[in-house]
Design a protein around this motif. Sequence first.
Motif, PDB file in Angstrom:
ATOM      1  N   GLU A  59       6.341   7.689  -2.980  1.00 50.56           N
ATOM      2  CA  GLU A  59       6.895   8.213  -4.221  1.00 50.56           C
ATOM      3  C   GLU A  59       6.543   9.660  -4.537  1.00 50.56           C
ATOM      4  O   GLU A  59       7.395  10.417  -4.986  1.00 50.56           O
ATOM      5  N   GLU A  60       5.305  10.030  -4.265  1.00 46.97           N
ATOM      6  CA  GLU A  60       4.887  11.395  -4.593  1.00 46.97           C
ATOM      7  C   GLU A  60       5.686  12.418  -3.805  1.00 46.97           C
ATOM      8  O   GLU A  60       6.092  13.451  -4.313  1.00 46.97           O
TER       9      GLU A  60
ATOM     10  N   TYR B 157       8.219  15.148  -5.283  1.00 44.35           N
ATOM     11  CA  TYR B 157       7.968  16.547  -4.965  1.00 44.35           C
ATOM     12  C   TYR B 157       9.217  17.206  -4.387  1.00 44.35           C
ATOM     13  O   TYR B 157       9.629  18.276  -4.822  1.00 44.35           O
ATOM     14  N   LEU B 158       9.839  16.543  -3.415  1.00 45.48           N
ATOM     15  CA  LEU B 158      11.014  17.108  -2.752  1.00 45.48           C
ATOM     16  C   LEU B 158      12.199  17.186  -3.700  1.00 45.48           C
ATOM     17  O   LEU B 158      12.960  18.150  -3.682  1.00 45.48           O
ATOM     18  N   LYS B 159      12.339  16.156  -4.526  1.00 49.02           N
ATOM     19  CA  LYS B 159      13.454  16.124  -5.462  1.00 49.02           C
ATOM     20  C   LYS B 159      13.357  17.299  -6.433  1.00 49.02           C
ATOM     21  O   LYS B 159      14.340  17.983  -6.700  1.00 49.02           O
ATOM     22  N   GLU B 160      12.152  17.525  -6.911  1.00 47.23           N
ATOM     23  CA  GLU B 160      11.921  18.624  -7.832  1.00 47.23           C
ATOM     24  C   GLU B 160      12.217  19.959  -7.141  1.00 47.23           C
ATOM     25  O   GLU B 160      12.834  20.849  -7.703  1.00 47.23           O
ATOM     26  N   TYR B 161      11.783  20.056  -5.890  1.00 44.25           N
ATOM     27  CA  TYR B 161      11.981  21.286  -5.139  1.00 44.25           C
ATOM     28  C   TYR B 161      13.465  21.557  -4.908  1.00 44.25           C
ATOM     29  O   TYR B 161      13.933  22.680  -5.026  1.00 44.25           O
TER      30      TYR B 161
ATOM     31  N   VAL C  21      12.731  17.502  14.884  1.00 44.76           N
ATOM     32  CA  VAL C  21      13.895  17.045  14.135  1.00 44.76           C
ATOM     33  C   VAL C  21      13.751  15.575  13.759  1.00 44.76           C
ATOM     34  O   VAL C  21      13.463  14.733  14.614  1.00 44.76           O
ATOM     35  N   VAL C  22      13.924  15.298  12.479  1.00 50.27           N
ATOM     36  CA  VAL C  22      13.835  13.931  11.968  1.00 50.27           C
ATOM     37  C   VAL C  22      15.217  13.541  11.442  1.00 50.27           C
ATOM     38  O   VAL C  22      15.797  14.278  10.643  1.00 50.27           O
ATOM     39  N   ASP C  23      15.781  12.436  11.897  1.00 48.63           N
ATOM     40  CA  ASP C  23      17.112  12.064  11.413  1.00 48.63           C
ATOM     41  C   ASP C  23      17.050  11.402  10.032  1.00 48.63           C
ATOM     42  O   ASP C  23      15.969  11.113   9.515  1.00 48.63           O
ATOM     43  N   ARG C  24      18.220  11.221   9.442  1.00 46.34           N
ATOM     44  CA  ARG C  24      18.297  10.733   8.059  1.00 46.34           C
ATOM     45  C   ARG C  24      17.538   9.420   7.841  1.00 46.34           C
ATOM     46  O   ARG C  24      16.799   9.278   6.867  1.00 46.34           O
ATOM     47  N   ASP C  25      17.731   8.474   8.747  1.00 42.86           N
ATOM     48  CA  ASP C  25      17.059   7.173   8.596  1.00 42.86           C
ATOM     49  C   ASP C  25      15.549   7.322   8.566  1.00 42.86           C
ATOM     50  O   ASP C  25      14.864   6.757   7.711  1.00 42.86           O
ATOM     51  N   ASN C  26      15.059   8.094   9.514  1.00 43.18           N
ATOM     52  CA  ASN C  26      13.614   8.274   9.579  1.00 43.18           C
ATOM     53  C   ASN C  26      13.085   9.120   8.425  1.00 43.18           C
ATOM     54  O   ASN C  26      11.980   8.898   7.936  1.00 43.18           O
ATOM     55  N   PHE C  27      13.917  10.089   7.999  1.00 40.55           N
ATOM     56  CA  PHE C  27      13.545  10.898   6.833  1.00 40.55           C
ATOM     57  C   PHE C  27      13.427  10.008   5.599  1.00 40.55           C
ATOM     58  O   PHE C  27      12.456  10.090   4.854  1.00 40.55           O
ATOM     59  N   ASN C  28      14.412   9.143   5.426  1.00 39.89           N
ATOM     60  CA  ASN C  28      14.373   8.224   4.280  1.00 39.89           C
ATOM     61  C   ASN C  28      13.166   7.299   4.340  1.00 39.89           C
ATOM     62  O   ASN C  28      12.549   6.998   3.324  1.00 39.89           O
ATOM     63  N   GLN C  29      12.856   6.866   5.531  1.00 36.34           N
ATOM     64  CA  GLN C  29      11.668   6.014   5.681  1.00 36.34           C
ATOM     65  C   GLN C  29      10.402   6.781   5.370  1.00 36.34           C
ATOM     66  O   GLN C  29       9.464   6.256   4.785  1.00 36.34           O
ATOM     67  N   MET C  30      10.406   8.058   5.778  1.00 32.75           N
ATOM     68  CA  MET C  30       9.236   8.902   5.583  1.00 32.75           C
ATOM     69  C   MET C  30       9.009   9.180   4.098  1.00 32.75           C
ATOM     70  O   MET C  30       7.916   9.013   3.591  1.00 32.75           O
ATOM     71  N   VAL C  31      10.062   9.602   3.392  1.00 31.40           N
ATOM     72  CA  VAL C  31       9.887   9.932   1.972  1.00 31.40           C
ATOM     73  C   VAL C  31      10.137   8.738   1.056  1.00 31.40           C
ATOM     74  O   VAL C  31       9.483   8.595   0.036  1.00 31.40           O
ATOM     75  N   GLY C  32      11.096   7.899   1.450  1.00 28.98           N
ATOM     76  CA  GLY C  32      11.538   6.814   0.585  1.00 28.98           C
ATOM     77  C   GLY C  32      10.422   5.929   0.073  1.00 28.98           C
ATOM     78  O   GLY C  32      10.378   5.608  -1.105  1.00 28.98           O
ATOM     79  N   THR C  33       9.519   5.590   0.944  1.00 28.34           N
ATOM     80  CA  THR C  33       8.486   4.656   0.543  1.00 28.34           C
ATOM     81  C   THR C  33       7.254   5.363  -0.004  1.00 28.34           C
ATOM     82  O   THR C  33       6.259   4.737  -0.313  1.00 28.34           O
TER      83      THR C  33
ATOM     84  N   LEU D 247       3.190  16.785   4.583  1.00 29.92           N
ATOM     85  CA  LEU D 247       2.866  15.488   5.193  1.00 29.92           C
ATOM     86  C   LEU D 247       1.375  15.173   5.170  1.00 29.92           C
ATOM     87  O   LEU D 247       0.942  14.131   5.671  1.00 29.92           O
ATOM     88  N   ARG D 248       0.622  16.076   4.551  1.00 27.75           N
ATOM     89  CA  ARG D 248      -0.845  16.002   4.558  1.00 27.75           C
ATOM     90  C   ARG D 248      -1.382  14.636   4.125  1.00 27.75           C
ATOM     91  O   ARG D 248      -2.319  14.117   4.721  1.00 27.75           O
ATOM     92  N   ASP D 249      -0.759  14.069   3.101  1.00 26.61           N
ATOM     93  CA  ASP D 249      -1.308  12.838   2.534  1.00 26.61           C
ATOM     94  C   ASP D 249      -0.640  11.560   3.015  1.00 26.61           C
ATOM     95  O   ASP D 249      -0.916  10.484   2.502  1.00 26.61           O
ATOM     96  N   LEU D 250       0.267  11.683   3.983  1.00 29.97           N
ATOM     97  CA  LEU D 250       0.933  10.479   4.499  1.00 29.97           C
ATOM     98  C   LEU D 250      -0.068   9.605   5.228  1.00 29.97           C
ATOM     99  O   LEU D 250      -0.938  10.091   5.941  1.00 29.97           O
ATOM    100  N   PRO D 251       0.055   8.293   5.085  1.00 27.03           N
ATOM    101  CA  PRO D 251      -0.826   7.392   5.818  1.00 27.03           C
ATOM    102  C   PRO D 251      -0.629   7.521   7.329  1.00 27.03           C
ATOM    103  O   PRO D 251       0.485   7.812   7.789  1.00 27.03           O
ATOM    104  N   GLU D 252      -1.713   7.298   8.023  1.00 32.15           N
ATOM    105  CA  GLU D 252      -1.752   7.406   9.486  1.00 32.15           C
ATOM    106  C   GLU D 252      -0.585   6.732  10.196  1.00 32.15           C
ATOM    107  O   GLU D 252       0.071   7.324  11.046  1.00 32.15           O
TER     108      GLU D 252
END
Length: 152
Positions: free
Chosen positions: A129-130, A134-138, A115-127, A21-26
Amino acid sequence: MKSTQATQEEYFSFLRSVSLLRDLPEEKLSKIVDCLEIDYFDKGEYIIREGEEGNTFFIIAKGEVCVTQTTGGCTEPREIKTLGVGDYFGEKALISEDVRSANIISTENDTQCLVVDRDNFNQMVGTYEELQAYLKEYVEKLSRCDVRRNAL
Ligand code: WNU
């Protein structure tokens, strides 16, 4: 999550220290803090069970867990690794739209997970791309590990 300003700031700086999460915007990180749940587990307690449906992503804030998996013809799950503070898990079921692919068991008393639920997870990674790439590759790498392990 309803909590004090001080706690919110603690979680914010903790999440910032998590490599993923290091590079996520504030504002994105703040949003995650706002919708976090904290779960507590005792030693030996299952956090995730292989084969079950899952809709949550976990980040370890305190304690340690081990990852076990049923492989090959073995009836007993085998330990494949341990994870500690700042590590995360549970992304695979969310990304591959599949059931849980391993067991996650707390190995300490008072293990704490954010714990992050699916909706919030999708919001976190979905928007972001990097992060998604990264996660998809992992997750693909994990699948290959699973196949290899099953062949042993
Ligand atoms: C592994 N095979 C499988 C781990 C955590 C995060 C990342 C590795 Cl980015 P899920 C069970 C969870 C799964 C993964 C985790 O267990 N896991 C593994 C393996 O070799 N899963 N199939 N190693 S630790 C780990 C990389 O998070 O997600 O939702 O539940 O299937």
